[in-house]
Design a protein around this motif. Structure first.
Motif, mmCIF file in Angstrom:
data_model
loop_
_atom_site.group_PDB
_atom_site.id
_atom_site.type_symbol
_atom_site.label_atom_id
_atom_site.label_comp_id
_atom_site.label_asym_id
_atom_site.label_seq_id
_atom_site.Cartn_x
_atom_site.Cartn_y
_atom_site.Cartn_z
ATOM 1 N N VAL A 155 0.834 -1.199 0.000
ATOM 2 C CA VAL A 155 0.000 0.000 0.000
ATOM 3 C C VAL A 155 0.870 1.250 0.000
ATOM 4 C CG1 VAL A 155 -1.646 1.340 1.384
ATOM 5 C CG2 VAL A 155 -2.004 -1.113 1.041
ATOM 6 N N LEU A 156 1.915 1.282 0.805
ATOM 7 C CA LEU A 156 2.804 2.445 0.855
ATOM 8 C C LEU A 156 3.531 2.654 -0.473
ATOM 9 C CD1 LEU A 156 4.323 2.123 4.426
ATOM 10 C CD2 LEU A 156 2.801 3.903 3.585
ATOM 11 N N ILE A 157 3.998 1.588 -1.085
ATOM 12 C CA ILE A 157 4.679 1.708 -2.375
ATOM 13 C C ILE A 157 3.698 2.203 -3.438
ATOM 14 C CG2 ILE A 157 5.767 0.385 -4.242
ATOM 15 C CD1 ILE A 157 7.090 -1.301 -2.035
ATOM 16 N N GLY A 158 2.495 1.662 -3.427
ATOM 17 C CA GLY A 158 1.485 2.116 -4.383
ATOM 18 C C GLY A 158 1.167 3.591 -4.215
ATOM 19 N N ALA A 159 1.012 4.040 -2.974
ATOM 20 C CA ALA A 159 0.746 5.461 -2.724
ATOM 21 C C ALA A 159 1.931 6.308 -3.171
ATOM 22 C CB ALA A 159 0.455 5.688 -1.242
ATOM 23 N N GLY A 160 3.141 5.818 -2.932
ATOM 24 C CA GLY A 160 4.332 6.550 -3.367
ATOM 25 C C GLY A 160 4.404 6.664 -4.877
ATOM 26 N N LEU A 161 4.039 5.594 -5.588
ATOM 27 C CA LEU A 161 4.048 5.628 -7.051
ATOM 28 C C LEU A 161 2.999 6.589 -7.600
ATOM 29 C CD1 LEU A 161 4.557 1.858 -7.902
ATOM 30 C CD2 LEU A 161 6.208 3.708 -8.129
ATOM 31 N N LEU A 162 1.855 6.647 -6.950
ATOM 32 C CA LEU A 162 0.822 7.579 -7.399
ATOM 33 C C LEU A 162 1.249 9.027 -7.195
ATOM 34 C CD1 LEU A 162 -2.416 5.838 -6.110
ATOM 35 C CD2 LEU A 162 -1.710 6.132 -8.469
ATOM 36 N N LEU A 163 2.001 9.287 -6.154
ATOM 37 C CA LEU A 163 2.418 10.655 -5.844
ATOM 38 C C LEU A 163 3.748 11.026 -6.480
ATOM 39 C CD1 LEU A 163 1.442 10.673 -2.072
ATOM 40 C CD2 LEU A 163 0.190 11.698 -3.965
ATOM 41 N N TRP A 164 4.415 10.089 -7.099
ATOM 42 C CA TRP A 164 5.730 10.323 -7.695
ATOM 43 C C TRP A 164 5.630 11.386 -8.791
ATOM 44 C CZ3 TRP A 164 10.204 7.798 -6.228
ATOM 45 C CH2 TRP A 164 11.317 8.010 -7.030
ATOM 46 N N PRO A 165 6.397 12.474 -8.710
ATOM 47 C CA PRO A 165 6.298 13.516 -9.742
ATOM 48 C C PRO A 165 6.823 13.017 -11.079
ATOM 49 C CG PRO A 165 8.073 14.021 -8.200
ATOM 50 C CD PRO A 165 7.369 12.807 -7.677
ATOM 51 N N GLY A 166 6.103 13.359 -12.130
ATOM 52 C CA GLY A 166 6.520 12.948 -13.468
ATOM 53 C C GLY A 166 6.277 11.487 -13.735
ATOM 54 N N GLY A 167 5.570 10.816 -12.863
ATOM 55 C CA GLY A 167 5.333 9.396 -13.040
ATOM 56 C C GLY A 167 4.136 9.094 -13.905
ATOM 57 N N GLY A 168 3.437 10.128 -14.359
ATOM 58 C CA GLY A 168 2.252 9.923 -15.192
ATOM 59 C C GLY A 168 2.633 9.441 -16.576
ATOM 60 N N ILE A 169 1.660 8.990 -17.295
ATOM 61 C CA ILE A 169 1.883 8.504 -18.649
ATOM 62 C C ILE A 169 1.965 9.701 -19.581
ATOM 63 C CG2 ILE A 169 0.828 7.190 -20.516
ATOM 64 C CD1 ILE A 169 -0.375 5.402 -18.385
ATOM 65 N N ASN A 170 2.908 9.649 -20.469
ATOM 66 C CA ASN A 170 3.101 10.733 -21.425
ATOM 67 C C ASN A 170 2.067 10.590 -22.528
ATOM 68 O OD1 ASN A 170 4.002 12.725 -23.069
ATOM 69 N ND2 ASN A 170 5.907 11.710 -23.651
ATOM 70 N N LEU A 171 1.029 11.434 -22.488
ATOM 71 C CA LEU A 171 -0.037 11.323 -23.467
ATOM 72 C C LEU A 171 0.255 12.095 -24.742
ATOM 73 C CD1 LEU A 171 -3.121 11.632 -21.132
ATOM 74 C CD2 LEU A 171 -2.177 9.579 -22.134
ATOM 75 N N ARG A 172 1.249 12.980 -24.714
ATOM 76 C CA ARG A 172 1.579 13.780 -25.882
ATOM 77 C C ARG A 172 3.072 13.687 -26.152
ATOM 78 N NH1 ARG A 172 -2.206 19.082 -25.348
ATOM 79 N NH2 ARG A 172 -4.124 17.926 -25.283
ATOM 80 N N PRO A 173 3.483 12.653 -26.838
ATOM 81 C CA PRO A 173 4.905 12.446 -27.039
ATOM 82 C C PRO A 173 5.537 13.373 -28.070
ATOM 83 C CG PRO A 173 3.676 10.782 -28.195
ATOM 84 C CD PRO A 173 2.679 11.615 -27.432
ATOM 85 N N SER A 174 4.772 13.916 -28.974
ATOM 86 C CA SER A 174 5.365 14.705 -30.042
ATOM 87 C C SER A 174 5.774 16.077 -29.533
ATOM 88 C CB SER A 174 4.400 14.832 -31.210
ATOM 89 O OG SER A 174 3.297 15.602 -30.814
ATOM 90 N N LYS A 175 6.644 16.732 -30.306
ATOM 91 C CA LYS A 175 7.166 18.025 -29.896
ATOM 92 C C LYS A 175 6.161 19.137 -30.119
ATOM 93 C CE LYS A 175 11.850 16.581 -30.766
ATOM 94 N NZ LYS A 175 13.020 16.699 -31.615
ATOM 95 N N GLU A 176 5.287 18.990 -31.092
ATOM 96 C CA GLU A 176 4.322 20.032 -31.421
ATOM 97 C C GLU A 176 2.912 19.451 -31.477
ATOM 98 O OE1 GLU A 176 5.481 21.901 -35.038
ATOM 99 O OE2 GLU A 176 7.547 22.144 -34.378
ATOM 100 N N PRO A 177 2.332 19.050 -30.309
ATOM 101 C CA PRO A 177 1.020 18.414 -30.352
ATOM 102 C C PRO A 177 -0.083 19.354 -30.805
ATOM 103 C CG PRO A 177 1.670 18.834 -28.088
ATOM 104 C CD PRO A 177 2.851 19.159 -28.962
ATOM 105 N N GLU A 178 -0.003 20.638 -30.456
ATOM 106 C CA GLU A 178 -1.057 21.560 -30.840
ATOM 107 C C GLU A 178 -1.102 21.738 -32.350
ATOM 108 O OE1 GLU A 178 -0.703 25.145 -28.584
ATOM 109 O OE2 GLU A 178 -0.733 24.056 -26.702
ATOM 110 N N ALA A 179 0.056 21.822 -32.972
ATOM 111 C CA ALA A 179 0.101 21.979 -34.421
ATOM 112 C C ALA A 179 -0.497 20.751 -35.104
ATOM 113 C CB ALA A 179 1.533 22.208 -34.885
ATOM 114 N N GLN A 180 -0.228 19.562 -34.587
ATOM 115 C CA GLN A 180 -0.784 18.345 -35.173
ATOM 116 C C GLN A 180 -2.299 18.300 -35.004
ATOM 117 O OE1 GLN A 180 1.275 15.097 -33.338
ATOM 118 N NE2 GLN A 180 2.916 15.129 -34.845
#
Length: 169
Positions: free
Chosen positions: A22-47
């Motif tokens: 439970v503690l490791i799971g909570a730590g992973l959820l709160l880990w900064p930058g641990g989210g999934i990168n939903l916009r990998p491209s350099k210019e998502p708005e232009a696309q």
């Protein structure tokens, strides 16, 4: 007092692994930058803008072939743009004893297809539209307005009250 600590120790011995998970799971959820990168491209708005322009152009071409429509211009407004959720390879490493690790680290990499250029997509969310404006030469005729409104509704998922058809000047 000694009985209390023995009772706590028994509970700890029984549930220490569950508490650790439970503690490791909570730590992973709160880990900064641990989210999934939903916009990998350099210019998502232009696309996204290009994709919307392409859709508007293609829709105008299709609508112009309909009977009585004539020249057409289409404008779509977006409520939310689409997203791609990419597959991630997550590696965790722990230091210290397995019973009570002192520290852990997490490394995340996007999973790529064999050629290394394309990412593996787990889920795709398509854009949702707020409204549509269609300006066409036959926009003053009721049957043309109805046909165009139904076609735009079918292509975009918009309800007919969010689609306006106007006459071309």
């Amino acid at each position: 007092m000694k009985e209390k600590t023995e009772g706590v120790r028994k509970i700890w011995d029984r549930y220490k692994y569950a508490a650790l998970v439970v503690l490791i799971g909570a730590g992973l959820l709160l880990w900064p930058g641990g989210g999934i990168n939903l916009r990998p491209s350099k210019e998502p708005e232009a696309q996204e803008e290009k994709a919307t322009r392409d859709l508007q152009k293609e829709m105008a071409e299709i609508l112009s072939t309909m009977s009585g429509v004539g020249q057409v211009q289409v404008m779509l407004t977006m409520d939310s743009d689409g997203e791609r959720q990419l597959a991630q390879d997550v590696q965790l490493s722990y230091s210290g004893s397995t019973a009570a690790p002192e520290d852990y680290s997490r490394r995340t990499e996007t999973v790529l297809i064999d050629n290394g250029d394309d990412a593996v997509t787990v889920r795709t969310t398509y854009p949702t539209y707020r409204g549509a404006l269609v300006v066409c030469e036959g926009g003053d005729k009721a049957e043309v307005r109805l046909a165009v409104t139904e076609a735009v509704a079918a292509l975009t998922g918009l309800s007919t009250d969010r689609i306006t058809v106007a006459k071309w000047q």
